[in-house]
Write an enzyme that holds these catalytic residues in place. Structure first.
Site, mmCIF file in Angstrom:
data_model
loop_
_atom_site.group_PDB
_atom_site.id
_atom_site.type_symbol
_atom_site.label_atom_id
_atom_site.label_comp_id
_atom_site.label_asym_id
_atom_site.label_seq_id
_atom_site.Cartn_x
_atom_site.Cartn_y
_atom_site.Cartn_z
ATOM 1 N N THR A 1 -10.862 -40.130 -29.096
ATOM 2 C CA THR A 1 -10.317 -40.865 -27.964
ATOM 3 C C THR A 1 -10.289 -39.994 -26.718
ATOM 4 O OG1 THR A 1 -8.409 -42.141 -27.197
ATOM 5 C CG2 THR A 1 -7.941 -40.191 -28.491
ATOM 6 N N ASP A 2 -10.178 -40.641 -25.580
ATOM 7 C CA ASP A 2 -10.045 -39.933 -24.314
ATOM 8 C C ASP A 2 -9.391 -40.884 -23.336
ATOM 9 O OD1 ASP A 2 -12.237 -38.215 -21.949
ATOM 10 O OD2 ASP A 2 -10.104 -38.117 -22.305
ATOM 11 N N LYS A 3 -8.504 -40.386 -22.512
ATOM 12 C CA LYS A 3 -7.843 -41.196 -21.486
ATOM 13 C C LYS A 3 -7.624 -40.328 -20.258
ATOM 14 C CE LYS A 3 -5.645 -44.681 -19.653
ATOM 15 N NZ LYS A 3 -5.337 -44.040 -18.364
ATOM 16 N N GLY B 1 -8.420 -37.537 -19.356
ATOM 17 C CA GLY B 1 -8.118 -36.121 -19.505
ATOM 18 C C GLY B 1 -6.750 -35.815 -20.058
ATOM 19 N N THR C 1 -7.148 -35.043 -23.887
ATOM 20 C CA THR C 1 -8.014 -33.925 -24.237
ATOM 21 C C THR C 1 -7.394 -32.582 -23.881
ATOM 22 O OG1 THR C 1 -9.135 -34.258 -22.117
ATOM 23 C CG2 THR C 1 -10.160 -35.231 -24.067
#
Length: 218
Positions: free
Chosen positions: A24-26, A28, A31
């Site tokens: 997943t990523d949102k 930054g 992460t």
């Protein structure tokens, strides 16, 4: 509960218990828990910000008739509406507080703004904190009201939003988190006593597009 997580369906907990991999990523925040202002829409153009993490140095370029003065004013209001700060620790610039608010502070530093001087010259005299219903917040300094919030929550309180809704849609479609920044003057001898009074008749300064920090910091 200690981390303010609410589970509405217990089946969700059972499902999470069997998960082995999450991809997943949102913007930054998942992460690296880092965010950065990468683009700013202003009524007369746009500013593109290319910097590393929360460092105060960055390359800023403009499109259209956008000016450094307009960007600095927007950055000033955004930073004054934020408690998070970008600070240097052991030679590395990190966020203290909310990463999004630290990114707004970093933008102010990148414009060369003397935020401390502004705070001393125009001290805060009132505040209407953010809440989930309004989705915006405001600070009163005695001579002005400074507002930050979700664009669709700020637009209805502004006098003129020409071009802003389309810009909001375009920035959001690119995966950026978007905030609206606005302000209005007020009388020192008659400060607003409610958020309804404070957050009305606003002048929209622009939209802030936040994404993940530069990969060079990873």
């Amino acid at each position: 509960a200690a981390r303010n997580a609410l589970v509405r369906h217990l089946e969700a907990v059972e499902t999470l218990g069997s998960v082995t991999t999450i991809c997943t990523d949102k913007t930054g925040t998942l992460t690296r828990n880092e965010m950065a202002v990468v683009e700013v829409w202003l009524p007369d153009g746009r500013a593109h910000v290319d910097g590393e993490g929360y460092r105060p140095e960055a390359t800023i370029t403009f499109d259209g008739e956008a000016t450094t003065a307009a960007l600095t004013e927007l950055a000033r209001v955004g930073a004054r509406c934020s408690a998070g700060r970008a600070t240097e620790e052991d030679g590395e610039w990190v966020a203290r507080g909310d990463p999004m608010e630290a990114a707004l502070h970093a933008l102010a530093l990148r414009t060369g703004l003397d935020l401390g001087g502004d705070e001393r010259a125009h001290p805060e005299t009132g505040r209407f904190p953010f809440d989930a219903r309004r989705r915006r917040m405001s600070v009163v300094t005695g001579t002005e009201v400074l507002v930050k919030g979700a664009p669709d929550a700020v637009f209805p309180r502004c006098v003129d939003t020409s071009g802003a809704p389309a810009a909001h849609a375009e920035l959001a479609a690119r995966g950026l988190r978007v905030l609206a920044i606005a302000t209005r003057a007020c009388r020192p001898d008659a400060p607003p006593t409610s958020w309804e009074e404070a957050e009305s008749g606003l002048t929209l300064l622009g939209l802030v597009g936040l994404g993940r920090a530069s990969p060079s910091t990873w």
